[in-house]
Design an enzyme around this catalytic site. Structure first.
Site, PDB file in Angstrom:
ATOM      1  N   GLU A   1       5.517  -8.344  15.036  1.00 34.62           N
ATOM      2  CA  GLU A   1       4.875  -8.840  16.262  1.00 34.62           C
ATOM      3  C   GLU A   1       5.105 -10.338  16.429  1.00 34.62           C
ATOM      4  O   GLU A   1       5.228 -10.841  17.531  1.00 34.62           O
ATOM      5  CB  GLU A   1       3.359  -8.603  16.197  1.00 34.62           C
ATOM      6  CG  GLU A   1       2.935  -7.199  16.487  1.00 34.62           C
ATOM      7  CD  GLU A   1       1.433  -7.075  16.475  1.00 34.62           C
ATOM      8  OE1 GLU A   1       0.813  -7.462  17.479  1.00 34.62           O
ATOM      9  OE2 GLU A   1       0.899  -6.605  15.457  1.00 34.62           O
TER      10      GLU A   1
ATOM     11  N   ARG B   1       0.824  -1.211   0.000  1.00 35.53           N
ATOM     12  CA  ARG B   1       0.000   0.000   0.000  1.00 35.53           C
ATOM     13  C   ARG B   1       0.858   1.261   0.000  1.00 35.53           C
ATOM     14  O   ARG B   1       0.443   2.293  -0.503  1.00 35.53           O
ATOM     15  CB  ARG B   1      -0.997  -0.030   1.161  1.00 35.53           C
ATOM     16  CG  ARG B   1      -2.062  -1.120   0.933  1.00 35.53           C
ATOM     17  CD  ARG B   1      -2.940  -1.351   2.147  1.00 35.53           C
ATOM     18  NE  ARG B   1      -2.226  -1.818   3.325  1.00 35.53           N
ATOM     19  CZ  ARG B   1      -1.923  -3.089   3.575  1.00 35.53           C
ATOM     20  NH1 ARG B   1      -2.268  -4.043   2.739  1.00 35.53           N
ATOM     21  NH2 ARG B   1      -1.272  -3.425   4.675  1.00 35.53           N
TER      22      ARG B   1
END
Length: 180
Positions: free
Chosen positions: A100, A63
């Site tokens: 993460e 994106r």
């Protein structure tokens, strides 16, 4: 939130429990498909740098390519794609960065930025900051002057903005969503 931020926020689709339970995914494809919201977001990302000599816009896959390309066009700057390992055809420089859930690698062409060039990093969202921090370190590794990092969305509860600011990078965001 300002009227502008409310307008942008309303153009972003929220998808609960994606990619895993408890996460709300902020999907900007709806913003990209809305001509007014897309234009206003790009204009807001560009505005603080209008008239400045910015050499390159670096966008992170995928994106960040869409937003970064539009910002680069408006600023008459070049565009630098930062991609996942193994996707670029020429000599690259690579860095590992934390996610993460583990570690990944990203790369860019070794000749994409000349030492001292002023670069703005652009992506759709800043969350934990792992990818953005890695991109800043990668750009600096080849001598870029990272002027700023710009995102449409900030998830402030996850602390990514703070990590970039601790590296001395100005961070600009257009809208905030609380939570994950």
């Amino acid at each position: 939130m300002s009227n502008f931020a409310l307008e942008l926020a309303s153009s972003i689709r929220s998808i609960p429990d994606y990619p895993k339970p408890g996460i709300v995914f902020r999907d900007i494809t709806t913003l990209l498909g809305n001509p007014r919201a897309f234009r206003r977001a790009v204009d807001a990302l560009v505005q603080p740098y209008a008239g400045m000599k910015i050499d390159k816009i670096a966008g992170m896959e995928a994106r960040g390519f869409i937003l970064g390309g539009a910002v680069a066009h408006q600023l008459s700057a070049g565009f630098v794609p930062i991609r996942k390992k193994g996707k670029l055809p020429h000599d690259t420089v690579r860095i590992a960065y934390s996610l993460e859930y583990g570690v990944d690698e990203m790369e860019m062409h070794v000749d994409a930025v000349e030492p001292g060039e002023k670069v703005i990093l652009v992506d759709d969202l800043i969350a934990t900051g792992g990818t953005a921090v890695g991109a800043v370190q990668l750009l600096r590794q080849i001598g870029a002057d990272v002027v700023s990092a710009c995102f449409v969305i900030d998830l402030p509860d996850l602390g990514g903005r703070k990590k970039l600011e601790e590296l001395g990078v100005e961070v600009r965001t257009l809208v905030e969503f609380s939570g994950h």
